[in-house]
Write an enzyme that holds these catalytic residues in place. Structure first.
Site, PDB file in Angstrom:
ATOM      1  N   ASP A  39      25.605  26.336  86.767  1.00  0.00           N
ATOM      2  CA  ASP A  39      25.178  26.221  85.383  1.00  0.00           C
ATOM      3  C   ASP A  39      25.451  27.537  84.655  1.00  0.00           C
ATOM      4  O   ASP A  39      26.022  27.566  83.570  1.00  0.00           O
ATOM      5  CB  ASP A  39      23.687  25.876  85.358  1.00  0.00           C
ATOM      6  CG  ASP A  39      23.248  25.441  83.985  1.00  0.00           C
ATOM      7  OD1 ASP A  39      24.040  24.739  83.319  1.00  0.00           O
ATOM      8  OD2 ASP A  39      22.138  25.812  83.580  1.00  0.00           O
ATOM      9  N   LYS A 118      31.734  12.013  89.337  1.00  0.00           N
ATOM     10  CA  LYS A 118      32.440  13.289  89.461  1.00  0.00           C
ATOM     11  C   LYS A 118      31.832  14.014  90.657  1.00  0.00           C
ATOM     12  O   LYS A 118      30.720  14.533  90.588  1.00  0.00           O
ATOM     13  CB  LYS A 118      32.291  14.122  88.190  1.00  0.00           C
ATOM     14  CG  LYS A 118      33.089  15.407  88.238  1.00  0.00           C
ATOM     15  CD  LYS A 118      33.086  16.083  86.877  1.00  0.00           C
ATOM     16  CE  LYS A 118      33.991  17.297  86.812  1.00  0.00           C
ATOM     17  NZ  LYS A 118      33.823  18.275  87.869  1.00  0.00           N
ATOM     18  N   GLU A 173      38.353  14.662  96.505  1.00  0.00           N
ATOM     19  CA  GLU A 173      37.357  15.715  96.640  1.00  0.00           C
ATOM     20  C   GLU A 173      36.868  15.782  98.090  1.00  0.00           C
ATOM     21  O   GLU A 173      36.525  14.749  98.677  1.00  0.00           O
ATOM     22  CB  GLU A 173      36.190  15.386  95.691  1.00  0.00           C
ATOM     23  CG  GLU A 173      35.430  16.563  95.185  1.00  0.00           C
ATOM     24  CD  GLU A 173      36.113  17.344  94.045  1.00  0.00           C
ATOM     25  OE1 GLU A 173      37.299  17.087  93.735  1.00  0.00           O
ATOM     26  OE2 GLU A 173      35.441  18.230  93.501  1.00  0.00           O
ATOM     27  N   LYS A 299      38.317   7.718  82.769  1.00  0.00           N
ATOM     28  CA  LYS A 299      39.778   7.795  82.639  1.00  0.00           C
ATOM     29  C   LYS A 299      40.284   6.575  81.890  1.00  0.00           C
ATOM     30  O   LYS A 299      39.741   5.472  82.088  1.00  0.00           O
ATOM     31  CB  LYS A 299      40.422   7.800  84.044  1.00  0.00           C
ATOM     32  CG  LYS A 299      39.997   8.962  84.899  1.00  0.00           C
ATOM     33  CD  LYS A 299      40.456   8.836  86.343  1.00  0.00           C
ATOM     34  CE  LYS A 299      39.930  10.051  87.121  1.00  0.00           C
ATOM     35  NZ  LYS A 299      40.125   9.939  88.551  1.00  0.00           N
ATOM     36  N   LYS A 323      29.630  15.629  81.703  1.00  0.00           N
ATOM     37  CA  LYS A 323      28.841  16.463  82.609  1.00  0.00           C
ATOM     38  C   LYS A 323      27.355  16.114  82.543  1.00  0.00           C
ATOM     39  O   LYS A 323      26.809  15.870  81.469  1.00  0.00           O
ATOM     40  CB  LYS A 323      29.025  17.937  82.225  1.00  0.00           C
ATOM     41  CG  LYS A 323      30.438  18.455  82.504  1.00  0.00           C
ATOM     42  CD  LYS A 323      30.642  18.810  83.947  1.00  0.00           C
ATOM     43  CE  LYS A 323      30.261  20.261  84.167  1.00  0.00           C
ATOM     44  NZ  LYS A 323      30.672  20.740  85.491  1.00  0.00           N
ATOM     45  N   CYS A 417      -5.346  26.837 111.757  1.00  0.00           N
ATOM     46  CA  CYS A 417      -5.335  26.016 110.548  1.00  0.00           C
ATOM     47  C   CYS A 417      -5.814  26.860 109.358  1.00  0.00           C
ATOM     48  O   CYS A 417      -6.906  27.429 109.407  1.00  0.00           O
ATOM     49  CB  CYS A 417      -6.231  24.800 110.714  1.00  0.00           C
ATOM     50  SG  CYS A 417      -6.439  23.904 109.159  1.00  0.00           S
TER      51      CYS A 417
HETATM   52  S1  IVH Z   1      40.388  13.335  88.191  1.00  0.00           S
HETATM   53  C1  IVH Z   1      44.210  14.716  86.446  1.00  0.00           C
HETATM   54  N1  IVH Z   1      38.259  12.231  89.253  1.00  0.00           N
HETATM   55  O1  IVH Z   1      36.598  17.624  89.033  1.00  0.00           O
HETATM   56  C2  IVH Z   1      42.808  14.317  86.791  1.00  0.00           C
HETATM   57  N2  IVH Z   1      38.451  14.592  89.306  1.00  0.00           N
HETATM   58  O2  IVH Z   1      36.384  19.508  86.809  1.00  0.00           O
HETATM   59  C3  IVH Z   1      42.124  15.328  87.572  1.00  0.00           C
HETATM   60  N3  IVH Z   1      36.581  15.709  90.425  1.00  0.00           N
HETATM   61  O3  IVH Z   1      39.722  19.105  89.478  1.00  0.00           O
HETATM   62  C4  IVH Z   1      40.954  14.988  88.282  1.00  0.00           C
HETATM   63  N4  IVH Z   1      35.460  13.894  90.944  1.00  0.00           N
HETATM   64  O4  IVH Z   1      38.326  18.460  91.599  1.00  0.00           O
HETATM   65  C5  IVH Z   1      38.902  13.379  88.978  1.00  0.00           C
HETATM   66  N5  IVH Z   1      36.440  11.119  90.172  1.00  0.00           N
HETATM   67  C6  IVH Z   1      37.086  12.263  89.912  1.00  0.00           C
HETATM   68  C7  IVH Z   1      36.581  13.523  90.274  1.00  0.00           C
HETATM   69  C8  IVH Z   1      37.281  14.673  89.951  1.00  0.00           C
HETATM   70  C9  IVH Z   1      35.495  15.212  91.016  1.00  0.00           C
HETATM   71  C10 IVH Z   1      36.881  17.149  90.323  1.00  0.00           C
HETATM   72  C11 IVH Z   1      38.317  17.507  90.579  1.00  0.00           C
HETATM   73  C12 IVH Z   1      38.776  18.131  89.296  1.00  0.00           C
HETATM   74  C13 IVH Z   1      37.500  18.656  88.744  1.00  0.00           C
HETATM   75  C14 IVH Z   1      37.575  18.947  87.262  1.00  0.00           C
END
Ligand code: IVH
Length: 710
Positions: A39, A118, A173, A299, A323, A417
């Protein structure tokens, strides 16, 4: 949430911030350590970005903003396609603004989104040549990464061979689950090493460690699948055209774990609202997940949309990280307190230098048991990583060992205790006062008198203290032999209070066995387990006659818990006899225990078995799994959740706290939130409290209402 941006006031503060962040990133990417929690790190980077936006002419060459995140370590294996990072949003508004800007770029709204967790680990590229895993590469600076192929075979979810002999690169990951992290630190400290501060640092450190006397498992979940130079043309063309969700399905078919195989699988969503619903859903489950997440990745699902949106130098424009607030902060462990619970368990609790996590100030964190302290190699004065998510009690993840100054002190364990000075039974992981429940009699009596147990109105903690101090009550059963004269002799006890308390005690005598069992506070059995045991056996005599094997027939009691329950019942035998002698009910209304003395169920050895067969449940909710959420209204308004669960079970159903595909009915009251949404999404039947009251009218326990009215 805490302020998302660290304020930078002048050029000197800017230069310091750049230096701190670069140092932290370098430490983190070399050995998984960092003096900053995530953070703080993120806030500093955002502060640097903000300052640079106002002072573009003063940007320092080594500023972290110009690079792909994590660019501190240069590797020697070039990536075929750059491993990008992600841009972030922090609110529904920012997310909606992002979808709008994406739509402007595309000329239309994205056709479909994919929404996935994530994962809080580190990015890795896994290269498969003709179906065999040949190379593992870290992200490095995004254009080249470090070869970490030595970790092959230690990462679950990343098989050494694929289901088909194809050449592809899987990106995803690497992380440690909570269990893997505990294990890793246990092994590491046992080998004289210092513990890792959190699962992500542990994964980073473990992945890069080349020669180590031991290996500890990690976990992989993929989030991208791409061709390599030697991928055959047809497959390369196919990968290029597939939607993200289809690529994930293909990766899974090849045998690789992906975000789709996690407990919060990626889903596709058609609209911004649908995405946000899923975001809320994943966020709500965060505290229960076996691994850490720091957000949700959204995405554009279709390859065509991704191509049209393109990528910047740092991040793609077709994806965004939503986030979530940080759940970890570093603070100091000031002290360890030892508290005795109502069953005599002596539990350590960490006293922390107050730290704010996601809007609340944390001053205490649980430490489970003494062995836990030893395993984590915790010391007084340590900087510790504190974790708090959702409503779960904050916990100390581990010390941040590289921040030690040498002034840290060992944590002293109690020798007697801390409450009564008796000896401590240290035979099990959880230490216990040898006096057991009698050590903290006030706590155990207050618990027994509580609303979900014997529900003795007028017997609050103050009154309990008074009774114990006057020497009138030395155990639970003594409550039921209190006389009018004894009570009248107490301070602040008039005629009315005395009569009310005696009436409440008479009512308490008639409570169902399940409540009595719960009031006894058998370790490891709460309210619903007590009900299951009571319904299964129908009488206290049957329960006491049961051996571990028979106890294990109760749903939810495993091989470990059953003998503990038997032992505990034996320990409580005197008290139970005394309660029965004082006229306390020992049967469960409506329950039938059918012991089959099975001469026809003889084992091969010829031993007769007593098989317990509970009646199949009857009632309007027979065989149904029911979840109650939101505030109850109408005739159900006064019922606690526990009383609602009792009602469900009397009506033949099974009460459950979470909605899943197995749920049959959801009672949604006022203010119902994510559970209601989930039920709607899964097409599960929803009823209002009023409808539910009609459905179960014949099963309402009038004692509940009568007493509350009176
Ligand atoms: S997509 C081109 N999907 O988060 C797309 N990344 O802060 C790139 N990460 O570098 C990544 N979970 O290491 C993607 N479901 C997920 C993810 C993920 C974790 C990480 C990854 C990336 C970082 C960016």
């Amino acid at each position: 949430m805490t302020t998302p941006v660290a304020q930078i006031v002048d050029a000197a503060a800017y230069a310091r911030a750049v230096e701190d962040v670069v140092r932290a990133a370098a430490a983190y990417y070399t050995d998984g350590t960092s003096p900053l929690d995530d953070d703080t790190y993120d806030r500093m980077v955002r502060g640097i970005t903000a300052w640079e936006a106002d002072h573009p002419d003063q940007v320092l060459p080594d500023s972290p903003t110009g690079k792909v995140a994590g660019g501190a370590v240069e590797g020697d294996i070039p990536h075929t396609i750059a491993m990008l990072s992600l841009d972030n949003v922090f609110s529904p508004e920012q997310f909606t603004a992002w979808t709008a800007s994406l739509a402007r770029r595309l000329g239309h709204a994205a056709e479909r989104y994919s929404v996935e967790p994530k994962l809080d680990g580190l990015a890795i590229a896994a290269r498969y040549t003709q179906g065999r895993l040949t190379r593992l590469i870290t992200r490095g600076d995004g254009t080249a990464g470090e070869d970490v192929s030595h970790a092959m075979g230690t990462i679950e979810g990343l098989p050494e061979t694929l289901a088909e002999p194809v050449s592809v690169e899987v990106r995803g990951e690497v992380l440690m689950t909570g269990t893997q992290f505990e294990h890793a630190n246990e092994v590491r400290t046992a080998h004289g090493g210092q513990p890792f501060a959190n699962p992500r640092n542990a994964a980073a450190g473990t992945l890069r460690a080349k020669e180590r006397a031991y290996t500890v498992p990690m976990t992989f979940f993929g989030y991208a699948l791409l061709p390599l130079p030697d991928t055959d043309d047809a497959l390369a063309a196919r990968l290029d055209d597939l939607a993200h969700s289809e690529l994930m399905a293909l990766a899974a078919e090849l045998g690789v774990d992906t975000t789709a195989t996690t407990v919060v699988p990626g889903v596709t969503a058609a609209t911004t609202d649908e995405v946000l619903t899923r975001v809320r859903h994943i966020a709500a489950l965060r505290a229960e997940l076996p691994f850490g997440i720091d957000g949700i990745v959204i995405k554009a699902d279709l390859a065509a949309d991704q191509k049209a949106a393109g990528s910047g130098s740092r991040a793609p424009r077709w994806a965004i990280a939503y986030k979530l607030p940080a759940v970890e902060k570093i603070t100091r462990l000031l002290e360890v307190e030892w508290n005795v619970g109502r069953t005599g368990i002596i539990a350590p609790r960490g006293v922390l230098e107050p730290v704010e996590i996601d809007g609340s100030t944390i001053t205490y964190a649980t430490l489970h048991n003494p062995a836990d302290i030893t395993r984590r190699d915790l010391r007084l004065g340590d900087q510790v990583m504190v974790h708090r998510a959702g409503d779960v009690i904050p916990r100390i993840e581990a010390p941040v060992a590289h921040l030690r100054t040498g002034a840290e002190k060992p944590i002293a364990f109690p020798e007697v205790c801390p409450r009564c000075g008796s000896a401590i039974d240290t035979g099990q992981e959880r230490w216990r006062c040898e006096q057991g429940r009698n050590c903290h009699l006030v706590a155990s009596l207050s618990y027994a008198a509580g609303r979900d147990q014997l529900d003795i109105e007028g017997l609050g903690a103050t009154r309990v203290v008074q009774l114990v101090e006057a020497g009138l009550v030395a155990d639970l059963a003594d409550l039921f032999t209190l006389t009018r004269e004894q009570l009248l002799g107490l301070e602040r006890m008039g005629e009315t209070s005395t009569d009310n308390l005696l009436a409440a005690l008479s009512t308490a005598r008639t409570r169902p066995l399940s409540r009595v069992l719960c009031a006894l506070g058998i370790r490891g059995t709460g309210r619903s387990m007590s009900r299951r045991i009571a319904r299964h056996f129908a009488t206290m005599d049957n329960i006491r006659a049961a051996d571990a094997e028979q106890i294990q027939q109760v749903e939810g009691i495993g091989a470990e818990k059953a003998p503990a329950i038997v032992a505990e019942l034996a320990e409580l035998a005197g008290l139970i006899d005394k309660l029965a002698a004082a006229g306390v009910n020992m049967t469960e209304p409506g329950a039938v225990h059918a012991p089959v003395d099975a001469t026809d169920a003889e084992t091969e050895a010829g031993t007769a078995l007593t098989v317990t067969a509970s009646e199949p449940p009857a009632g309007p909710l027979a065989g149904m799994a029911v979840v109650v959420t939101g505030a109850m209204t109408g005739s159900l308004e006064k019922l606690t959740r526990n009383e609602m669960n009792e009602l469900i079970e009397r009506a033949g159903g099974r009460a459950s706290s979470s909605v899943s595909r197995k749920t049959s009915l959801v009672v949604a009251g006022e203010g119902a939130g994510s559970k209601r949404t989930k039920a709607e999404n899964l097409g599960i039947r929803l009823v209002t409290p009023d409808e539910f009251a009609i459905l179960t009218a014949d099963y309402v326990d009038h004692a509940d209402h009568a007493e509350q009215a009176g």
